[in-house]
Design a protein around this motif. Structure first.
Motif, PDB file in Angstrom:
ATOM      1  N   ALA A  61       2.092 -29.882 -22.425  1.00 39.09           N
ATOM      2  CA  ALA A  61       1.759 -30.410 -23.739  1.00 39.09           C
ATOM      3  C   ALA A  61       2.622 -29.709 -24.779  1.00 39.09           C
ATOM      4  CB  ALA A  61       0.278 -30.191 -24.027  1.00 39.09           C
ATOM      5  N   PRO A  62       2.832 -30.309 -25.927  1.00 37.83           N
ATOM      6  CA  PRO A  62       3.661 -29.688 -26.971  1.00 37.83           C
ATOM      7  C   PRO A  62       3.162 -28.305 -27.344  1.00 37.83           C
ATOM      8  CG  PRO A  62       3.241 -31.975 -27.509  1.00 37.83           C
ATOM      9  CD  PRO A  62       2.396 -31.662 -26.317  1.00 37.83           C
ATOM     10  N   GLY A  63       4.058 -27.340 -27.345  1.00 41.42           N
ATOM     11  CA  GLY A  63       3.713 -25.981 -27.718  1.00 41.42           C
ATOM     12  C   GLY A  63       3.020 -25.171 -26.646  1.00 41.42           C
ATOM     13  N   LYS A  64       2.876 -25.744 -25.458  1.00 38.92           N
ATOM     14  CA  LYS A  64       2.209 -25.038 -24.366  1.00 38.92           C
ATOM     15  C   LYS A  64       3.141 -24.866 -23.182  1.00 38.92           C
ATOM     16  CE  LYS A  64      -2.517 -26.436 -25.491  1.00 38.92           C
ATOM     17  NZ  LYS A  64      -3.786 -26.988 -24.948  1.00 38.92           N
ATOM     18  N   GLU A  65       2.786 -23.930 -22.300  1.00 40.22           N
ATOM     19  CA  GLU A  65       3.568 -23.721 -21.100  1.00 40.22           C
ATOM     20  C   GLU A  65       3.300 -24.832 -20.082  1.00 40.22           C
ATOM     21  OE1 GLU A  65       3.868 -18.818 -21.170  1.00 40.22           O
ATOM     22  OE2 GLU A  65       2.913 -19.857 -19.498  1.00 40.22           O
ATOM     23  N   ARG A  66       4.267 -25.018 -19.193  1.00 39.84           N
ATOM     24  CA  ARG A  66       4.093 -25.984 -18.127  1.00 39.84           C
ATOM     25  C   ARG A  66       3.011 -25.480 -17.164  1.00 39.84           C
ATOM     26  NH1 ARG A  66       9.324 -28.962 -15.777  1.00 39.84           N
ATOM     27  NH2 ARG A  66       9.524 -29.141 -18.063  1.00 39.84           N
ATOM     28  N   GLU A  67       2.087 -26.371 -16.831  1.00 39.64           N
ATOM     29  CA  GLU A  67       0.909 -26.016 -16.043  1.00 39.64           C
ATOM     30  C   GLU A  67       0.878 -26.789 -14.726  1.00 39.64           C
ATOM     31  OE1 GLU A  67      -3.912 -26.202 -16.823  1.00 39.64           O
ATOM     32  OE2 GLU A  67      -2.671 -27.854 -17.539  1.00 39.64           O
ATOM     33  N   GLY A  68       0.597 -26.084 -13.634  1.00 38.00           N
ATOM     34  CA  GLY A  68       0.428 -26.761 -12.366  1.00 38.00           C
ATOM     35  C   GLY A  68      -0.883 -27.520 -12.329  1.00 38.00           C
ATOM     36  N   VAL A  69      -0.839 -28.777 -11.926  1.00 41.81           N
ATOM     37  CA  VAL A  69      -2.024 -29.627 -11.910  1.00 41.81           C
ATOM     38  C   VAL A  69      -2.534 -29.834 -10.498  1.00 41.81           C
ATOM     39  CG1 VAL A  69      -2.889 -31.943 -12.424  1.00 41.81           C
ATOM     40  CG2 VAL A  69      -1.315 -30.818 -14.009  1.00 41.81           C
ATOM     41  N   ALA A  70      -1.621 -30.185  -9.582  1.00 41.06           N
ATOM     42  CA  ALA A  70      -2.023 -30.463  -8.206  1.00 41.06           C
ATOM     43  C   ALA A  70      -0.839 -30.266  -7.281  1.00 41.06           C
ATOM     44  CB  ALA A  70      -2.554 -31.895  -8.077  1.00 41.06           C
ATOM     45  N   ALA A  71      -1.122 -29.874  -6.053  1.00 42.20           N
ATOM     46  CA  ALA A  71      -0.076 -29.696  -5.053  1.00 42.20           C
ATOM     47  C   ALA A  71      -0.556 -30.252  -3.721  1.00 42.20           C
ATOM     48  CB  ALA A  71       0.276 -28.221  -4.908  1.00 42.20           C
ATOM     49  N   ILE A  72       0.402 -30.663  -2.895  1.00 42.42           N
ATOM     50  CA  ILE A  72       0.083 -31.170  -1.566  1.00 42.42           C
ATOM     51  C   ILE A  72       1.065 -30.542  -0.587  1.00 42.42           C
ATOM     52  CG2 ILE A  72       1.498 -33.258  -1.828  1.00 42.42           C
ATOM     53  CD1 ILE A  72      -0.797 -34.744  -0.281  1.00 42.42           C
ATOM     54  N   PHE A  73       0.566 -30.109   0.591  1.00 41.03           N
ATOM     55  CA  PHE A  73       1.391 -29.340   1.494  1.00 41.03           C
ATOM     56  C   PHE A  73       0.821 -29.421   2.908  1.00 41.03           C
ATOM     57  CE2 PHE A  73      -1.761 -25.916   1.315  1.00 41.03           C
ATOM     58  CZ  PHE A  73      -2.351 -26.140   0.085  1.00 41.03           C
ATOM     59  N   ASP A  74       1.461 -28.665   3.826  1.00 40.61           N
ATOM     60  CA  ASP A  74       1.060 -28.680   5.241  1.00 40.61           C
ATOM     61  C   ASP A  74       1.038 -30.103   5.794  1.00 40.61           C
ATOM     62  OD1 ASP A  74      -1.243 -25.818   5.493  1.00 40.61           O
ATOM     63  OD2 ASP A  74       0.919 -25.974   5.265  1.00 40.61           O
ATOM     64  N   GLY A  75       2.187 -30.769   5.658  1.00 43.29           N
ATOM     65  CA  GLY A  75       2.292 -32.126   6.181  1.00 43.29           C
ATOM     66  C   GLY A  75       1.434 -33.116   5.435  1.00 43.29           C
ATOM     67  N   ALA A  76       1.238 -32.857   4.134  1.00 44.08           N
ATOM     68  CA  ALA A  76       0.449 -33.730   3.259  1.00 44.08           C
ATOM     69  C   ALA A  76      -1.013 -33.793   3.679  1.00 44.08           C
ATOM     70  CB  ALA A  76       1.044 -35.126   3.202  1.00 44.08           C
ATOM     71  N   VAL A  77      -1.486 -32.743   4.341  1.00 45.58           N
ATOM     72  CA  VAL A  77      -2.882 -32.685   4.770  1.00 45.58           C
ATOM     73  C   VAL A  77      -3.738 -31.902   3.778  1.00 45.58           C
ATOM     74  CG1 VAL A  77      -4.424 -31.797   6.560  1.00 45.58           C
ATOM     75  CG2 VAL A  77      -2.288 -32.931   7.194  1.00 45.58           C
ATOM     76  N   LYS A  78      -3.159 -30.844   3.223  1.00 49.95           N
ATOM     77  CA  LYS A  78      -3.927 -29.976   2.324  1.00 49.95           C
ATOM     78  C   LYS A  78      -3.540 -30.204   0.879  1.00 49.95           C
ATOM     79  CE  LYS A  78      -4.549 -26.383   5.810  1.00 49.95           C
ATOM     80  NZ  LYS A  78      -4.353 -24.963   6.147  1.00 49.95           N
ATOM     81  N   THR A  79      -4.510 -30.040  -0.005  1.00 51.23           N
ATOM     82  CA  THR A  79      -4.278 -30.220  -1.427  1.00 51.23           C
ATOM     83  C   THR A  79      -4.875 -29.063  -2.215  1.00 51.23           C
ATOM     84  OG1 THR A  79      -6.289 -31.542  -1.653  1.00 51.23           O
ATOM     85  CG2 THR A  79      -4.232 -32.730  -1.267  1.00 51.23           C
ATOM     86  N   LEU A  80      -4.374 -28.904  -3.414  1.00 50.34           N
ATOM     87  CA  LEU A  80      -4.826 -27.832  -4.298  1.00 50.34           C
ATOM     88  C   LEU A  80      -4.806 -28.367  -5.721  1.00 50.34           C
ATOM     89  CD1 LEU A  80      -5.532 -24.769  -4.465  1.00 50.34           C
ATOM     90  CD2 LEU A  80      -3.094 -24.361  -4.832  1.00 50.34           C
ATOM     91  N   TYR A  81      -5.861 -28.050  -6.500  1.00 47.16           N
ATOM     92  CA  TYR A  81      -5.955 -28.546  -7.866  1.00 47.16           C
ATOM     93  C   TYR A  81      -6.296 -27.425  -8.833  1.00 47.16           C
ATOM     94  CZ  TYR A  81      -6.410 -33.100  -5.569  1.00 47.16           C
ATOM     95  OH  TYR A  81      -6.205 -34.217  -4.803  1.00 47.16           O
TER      96      TYR A  81
END
Length: 126
Positions: free
Chosen positions: A38-58
């Protein structure tokens, strides 16, 4: 070099939904993720997918509202972010990213990703 291209951003009202897509030109590493800034803010991680697209993180602020998925075609990957129950505070530029190593401590940090898309704007009005 991996090229990432996002699409699907737009303007919605509070409580609405959007689905973001990201096409990767070729195999892009062990992690793929969505970030926002967002304007004036740092880039923030929202979601990730890994381990062969089996695991997710939010990130906590989107749990239960956002869903990250990935299609693994033979020649390319397509990453999605389904965003439901959107809030005005979700308004930001959303970026797709790909990471080679995917270490547990860096899956939602910018340092964990090598390749970045140009971003797509999401605006949620109250």
């Amino acid at each position: 070099q991996v090229n990432l291209k996002e699409s699907g951003g737009g303007s919605v009202e509070d409580g609405g939904s959007l689905r973001l897509s990201c096409e990767a030109s070729k195999y892009a590493g062990k992690c793929m993720g969505w970030f926002r800034q967002a304007p004036g803010k740092e880039r923030e991680g929202v979601a990730a997918i890994f381990d062969g697209a089996v695991k997710t993180l939010y990130v906590d602020s989107v749990k239960g509202r956002f869903t990250i998925t990935q299609d693994n075609d033979k020649n390319k990957k397509t990453l999605y972010l389904q965003m439901d129950s959107l809030k005005p505070e979700d308004s930001a530029m959303y970026f797709c990213a790909a990471g080679l190593a995917c270490q547990p401590h860096s899956r939602l940090t910018t340092a964990g990703y090598t390749y970045w898309g140009q971003g797509t704007q999401v605006t949620v009005s109250s």
